[in-house]
Design a protein around this motif. Sequence first.
Motif, short mmCIF file in Angstrom:
data_model
loop_
_atom_site.label_atom_id
_atom_site.label_comp_id
_atom_site.label_asym_id
_atom_site.label_seq_id
_atom_site.Cartn_x
_atom_site.Cartn_y
_atom_site.Cartn_z
N GLN A 100 0.83 -1.21 0.00
CA GLN A 100 0.00 0.00 0.00
C GLN A 100 0.86 1.26 0.00
N ARG A 101 1.89 1.27 0.83
CA ARG A 101 2.79 2.42 0.89
C ARG A 101 3.56 2.59 -0.42
N MET A 102 4.01 1.48 -0.97
CA MET A 102 4.71 1.50 -2.25
C MET A 102 3.82 2.07 -3.35
N ALA A 103 2.59 1.59 -3.41
CA ALA A 103 1.65 2.05 -4.44
C ALA A 103 1.34 3.53 -4.28
N ARG A 104 1.16 3.96 -3.04
CA ARG A 104 0.87 5.38 -2.79
C ARG A 104 2.05 6.25 -3.24
N ALA A 105 3.25 5.78 -2.98
CA ALA A 105 4.44 6.56 -3.35
C ALA A 105 4.60 6.68 -4.86
N ARG A 106 4.00 5.76 -5.61
CA ARG A 106 4.11 5.79 -7.07
C ARG A 106 2.78 6.09 -7.74
N ASN A 107 1.82 6.57 -6.95
CA ASN A 107 0.51 6.98 -7.47
C ASN A 107 -0.18 5.86 -8.25
N LEU A 108 -0.11 4.66 -7.70
CA LEU A 108 -0.78 3.51 -8.31
C LEU A 108 -2.09 3.26 -7.57
N ALA A 109 -3.15 3.07 -8.33
CA ALA A 109 -4.49 3.13 -7.75
C ALA A 109 -4.94 1.83 -7.08
N ASP A 110 -4.35 0.68 -7.44
CA ASP A 110 -4.89 -0.60 -6.99
C ASP A 110 -3.80 -1.44 -6.32
N PRO A 111 -3.46 -1.14 -5.05
CA PRO A 111 -2.41 -1.91 -4.38
C PRO A 111 -2.71 -3.41 -4.30
N ALA A 112 -3.99 -3.76 -4.13
CA ALA A 112 -4.32 -5.18 -3.96
C ALA A 112 -3.90 -6.01 -5.17
N ALA A 113 -3.96 -5.40 -6.36
CA ALA A 113 -3.57 -6.13 -7.57
C ALA A 113 -2.07 -6.41 -7.61
N LEU A 114 -1.30 -5.60 -6.90
CA LEU A 114 0.15 -5.77 -6.88
C LEU A 114 0.61 -6.79 -5.85
N GLN A 115 -0.25 -7.09 -4.87
CA GLN A 115 0.16 -7.91 -3.75
C GLN A 115 0.68 -9.29 -4.16
N PRO A 116 -0.04 -10.05 -5.01
CA PRO A 116 0.47 -11.38 -5.36
C PRO A 116 1.81 -11.31 -6.09
N ARG A 117 2.00 -10.32 -6.93
CA ARG A 117 3.26 -10.20 -7.66
C ARG A 117 4.40 -9.87 -6.70
N PHE A 118 4.13 -8.97 -5.76
CA PHE A 118 5.17 -8.63 -4.79
C PHE A 118 5.57 -9.85 -3.98
N ILE A 119 4.60 -10.61 -3.49
CA ILE A 119 4.91 -11.81 -2.70
C ILE A 119 5.71 -12.80 -3.54
N HIS A 120 5.35 -12.94 -4.81
CA HIS A 120 6.09 -13.84 -5.71
C HIS A 120 7.56 -13.46 -5.75
N HIS A 121 7.85 -12.20 -5.92
CA HIS A 121 9.24 -11.75 -5.97
C HIS A 121 9.90 -11.81 -4.58
N TYR A 122 9.11 -11.50 -3.56
CA TYR A 122 9.63 -11.43 -2.19
C TYR A 122 10.13 -12.80 -1.72
N GLU A 123 9.47 -13.87 -2.16
CA GLU A 123 9.85 -15.21 -1.71
C GLU A 123 11.24 -15.61 -2.15
N ALA A 124 11.73 -14.98 -3.22
CA ALA A 124 13.07 -15.31 -3.72
C ALA A 124 14.09 -14.24 -3.36
N ALA A 125 13.68 -13.21 -2.64
CA ALA A 125 14.55 -12.07 -2.36
C ALA A 125 15.34 -12.33 -1.08
N VAL A 126 16.47 -13.02 -1.21
CA VAL A 126 17.28 -13.36 -0.03
C VAL A 126 18.76 -13.03 -0.20
N THR A 127 19.21 -12.83 -1.41
CA THR A 127 20.66 -12.80 -1.65
C THR A 127 21.35 -11.53 -1.16
N LYS A 128 20.60 -10.44 -0.99
CA LYS A 128 21.21 -9.19 -0.54
C LYS A 128 21.08 -8.99 0.98
#
Length: 212
Positions: free
Chosen positions: A53-81
Motif C-alpha cells: 500500500q505504501r509503495m503504491a501510494r508513493a508511485r501513485n498507483l491506484a490498486d495496491p491489492a492487484a500488486l500484492q500477489p506479484r510482490f509476494i512472488h518476488h519477495y519469496e526469492a529475495a534473499v541474496t542481498k
Amino acid sequence: MARIVFDLDGTLIDSAADIAAAANATLAEVNAAPLSVDEARGFVGAGAVVFVQRMARARNLADPAALQPRFIHHYEAAVTKTVIYPGVETALDALGAAGHRLGLCTNKPGRPTQAVLAHLGWQDRFEVVFAGDTLARRKPNPAPLQAAFEGLGEGPKIYVGDSEVDAETAERAGVPFLIYTPGYRKSPLENLPHTAAFDDWAEVPGIVDGLL
C-alpha cells in the motif's frame, strides 16, 4: 531462564535491499519508477500488505491489492542481498548456551520468512517462528507475540525489536522490550516505550542477565 522473542527485519537482519529488489521487480511490471533502498526501508514494519500500500501510494498507483500477489512472488526469492547484523549470531549463541529459549515473531509473510531463514542456515535457530500470516492478526496486535511466548513454555518474557510497531506490540503485551537502535525505527528513541536500548549486539546477554 527466560523466553526471548525477536523481531526479524531491522532487528536481526538488514533485508531492505532485498525488499527493495522485490518491490522494484513488481513496479517494473506496471512501468512504475523503482524505489530506493531507503524508501523501501521506510515502508517496512507493518507487514507485506501495508508495504505494498505504501509503495503504491508513493508511485501513485491506484490498486495496491492487484500488486500484492506479484510482490509476494518476488519477495519469496529475495534473499541474496540480506545480511545479518554484526554480532547477532554470537549473541544468539550465548543466549542459547545460557539456557534461554529463543523464538521469532515477525510481520514478514511466512514463505519469505522461511526462505530467508533457510538462506541464512537458521532453520533450527528458533524454537518457534510466528510470521505475519501465521495468525489472523499481526503486530502491533499482541496475539502473535503472546503465542510465541506460549510456544516457548515457562519463564520470564523478553521481546527484542527495532521499530515503532515492535514497541507498541511489547507495550500491549505487557512485556519488557529491548530496542536495537540502528534498525528501521523512524521515530525518536525517547518517543518509544522500551526497557533498554542497545546499538551493539554484544550488549544483549548482559542486558538480559540484568533483567532476570
